[in-house]
Scaffold this motif. Structure first.
Motif, mmCIF file in Angstrom:
data_model
loop_
_atom_site.group_PDB
_atom_site.id
_atom_site.type_symbol
_atom_site.label_atom_id
_atom_site.label_comp_id
_atom_site.label_asym_id
_atom_site.label_seq_id
_atom_site.Cartn_x
_atom_site.Cartn_y
_atom_site.Cartn_z
ATOM 1 N N LYS A 164 1.841 11.586 -9.696
ATOM 2 C CA LYS A 164 1.274 12.931 -9.556
ATOM 3 C C LYS A 164 2.379 13.976 -9.730
ATOM 4 C CE LYS A 164 -1.085 15.705 -6.110
ATOM 5 N NZ LYS A 164 -1.521 15.772 -4.740
ATOM 6 N N ASP A 165 3.519 13.753 -9.062
ATOM 7 C CA ASP A 165 4.641 14.675 -9.161
ATOM 8 C C ASP A 165 5.161 14.743 -10.604
ATOM 9 O OD1 ASP A 165 4.518 15.262 -6.489
ATOM 10 O OD2 ASP A 165 6.195 13.939 -5.905
ATOM 11 N N LYS B 257 0.826 -1.191 0.000
ATOM 12 C CA LYS B 257 0.000 0.000 0.000
ATOM 13 C C LYS B 257 0.867 1.249 0.000
ATOM 14 C CE LYS B 257 -4.309 0.848 2.196
ATOM 15 N NZ LYS B 257 -5.108 0.897 3.293
ATOM 16 N N GLN B 258 1.885 1.185 0.741
ATOM 17 C CA GLN B 258 2.797 2.314 0.819
ATOM 18 C C GLN B 258 3.476 2.510 -0.526
ATOM 19 O OE1 GLN B 258 5.479 1.394 3.998
ATOM 20 N NE2 GLN B 258 4.754 3.127 5.143
ATOM 21 N N MET B 259 3.787 1.427 -1.148
ATOM 22 C CA MET B 259 4.451 1.499 -2.443
ATOM 23 C C MET B 259 3.510 2.090 -3.480
ATOM 24 S SD MET B 259 7.411 0.415 -2.504
ATOM 25 C CE MET B 259 8.336 -0.777 -3.269
ATOM 26 N N VAL B 260 2.265 1.708 -3.397
ATOM 27 C CA VAL B 260 1.276 2.219 -4.337
ATOM 28 C C VAL B 260 1.116 3.717 -4.105
ATOM 29 C CG1 VAL B 260 -1.180 2.121 -4.982
ATOM 30 C CG2 VAL B 260 0.106 0.017 -4.572
ATOM 31 N N GLU B 261 1.061 4.086 -2.838
ATOM 32 C CA GLU B 261 0.914 5.509 -2.516
ATOM 33 C C GLU B 261 2.126 6.291 -3.024
ATOM 34 O OE1 GLU B 261 0.128 6.290 1.592
ATOM 35 O OE2 GLU B 261 -1.632 5.028 1.552
ATOM 36 N N ILE B 262 3.287 5.725 -2.839
ATOM 37 C CA ILE B 262 4.518 6.381 -3.288
ATOM 38 C C ILE B 262 4.494 6.505 -4.804
ATOM 39 C CG2 ILE B 262 7.004 6.115 -3.508
ATOM 40 C CD1 ILE B 262 7.032 4.940 -0.688
ATOM 41 N N LEU B 263 4.059 5.402 -5.473
ATOM 42 C CA LEU B 263 3.980 5.431 -6.929
ATOM 43 C C LEU B 263 2.946 6.445 -7.388
ATOM 44 C CD1 LEU B 263 4.259 1.701 -8.038
ATOM 45 C CD2 LEU B 263 5.794 3.550 -8.616
ATOM 46 N N LEU B 264 1.819 6.484 -6.704
ATOM 47 C CA LEU B 264 0.793 7.467 -7.059
ATOM 48 C C LEU B 264 1.316 8.888 -6.848
ATOM 49 C CD1 LEU B 264 -2.467 5.816 -5.659
ATOM 50 C CD2 LEU B 264 -1.876 6.185 -8.051
ATOM 51 N N ASP B 265 2.037 9.100 -5.753
ATOM 52 C CA ASP B 265 2.631 10.425 -5.483
ATOM 53 C C ASP B 265 3.659 10.766 -6.565
ATOM 54 O OD1 ASP B 265 1.215 11.095 -3.247
ATOM 55 O OD2 ASP B 265 2.741 10.394 -1.821
ATOM 56 N N LEU B 266 4.442 9.735 -6.924
ATOM 57 C CA LEU B 266 5.449 9.962 -7.966
ATOM 58 C C LEU B 266 4.776 10.279 -9.297
ATOM 59 C CD1 LEU B 266 8.188 7.266 -7.319
ATOM 60 C CD2 LEU B 266 8.464 9.732 -7.281
ATOM 61 N N ARG C 53 5.720 17.425 -15.681
ATOM 62 C CA ARG C 53 5.462 17.477 -17.116
ATOM 63 C C ARG C 53 4.733 18.792 -17.465
ATOM 64 N NH1 ARG C 53 2.911 12.329 -19.757
ATOM 65 N NH2 ARG C 53 5.024 11.680 -20.001
ATOM 66 N N GLY C 54 3.726 19.188 -16.654
ATOM 67 C CA GLY C 54 3.004 20.445 -16.885
ATOM 68 C C GLY C 54 3.937 21.651 -16.787
#
Length: 142
Positions: free
Chosen positions: A14-15, A3-12, A20-21
């Motif tokens: 998002k970042d 779960k933490q990894m998924v959150e980190i990946l999601l944060d990454l 990119r923007g």
């Protein structure tokens, strides 16, 4: 942990999207700067051309000014010469006027004796004619 990894990946993720923007904005800013730079270069070229024209005009004006200064010197010399000529003419006229008076007086002195002689002669003749007319009138009245 997953779960933490998924959150980190999601944060990454998002970042990464934010990055990119921001990268897109930076690319757009660089394009705008490039366009502005081209406009500035065009303006600099125009200014350079205008400066060359202005320098050419200044050279022409400088040459015209030199010619004008030369003409003014010539006119100034002509004016001085004319003033000198006028002064000479005035002096000549004064001499002529002075000598004319002397000439007229001399002429009158020369003709005066003749004029007096003629006056006396004419006066004598008129007196004789008056006497004759008087005598004729007296005869006619008698």
């Amino acid at each position: 942990m997953e779960k933490q990894m998924v959150e980190i990946l999601l944060d990454l993720q998002k970042d990464f999207k934010e990055f990119r923007g921001e990268l897109q904005e930076t690319k757009e800013d660089v394009r705008n700067i490039g366009n502005d730079l081209r406009e500035t270069q065009s303006d600099v070229k125009n200014i350079s051309n205008d400066l060359k024209e202005t320098q050419s005009d200044v050279k022409i004006i400088s040459n015209d000014l030199k010619e004008t200064q030369s003409d003014v010197k010539i006119i100034s010399n002509d004016l001085k010469e004319t003033q000198s000529d006028v002064k000479d003419i005035k002096e000549t006229v004064k001499r002529i006027e002075a000598s004319q008076t002397d000439d007229v007086v001399a002429l009158l002195n020369v003709t005066k004796p003749n004029a007096e002689s003629e006056f006396l002669y004419l006066n004598k003749r008129l007196t004789e004619i008056d006497k004759r007319v008087f005598n004729l009138e007296s005869r006619v009245e008698r």
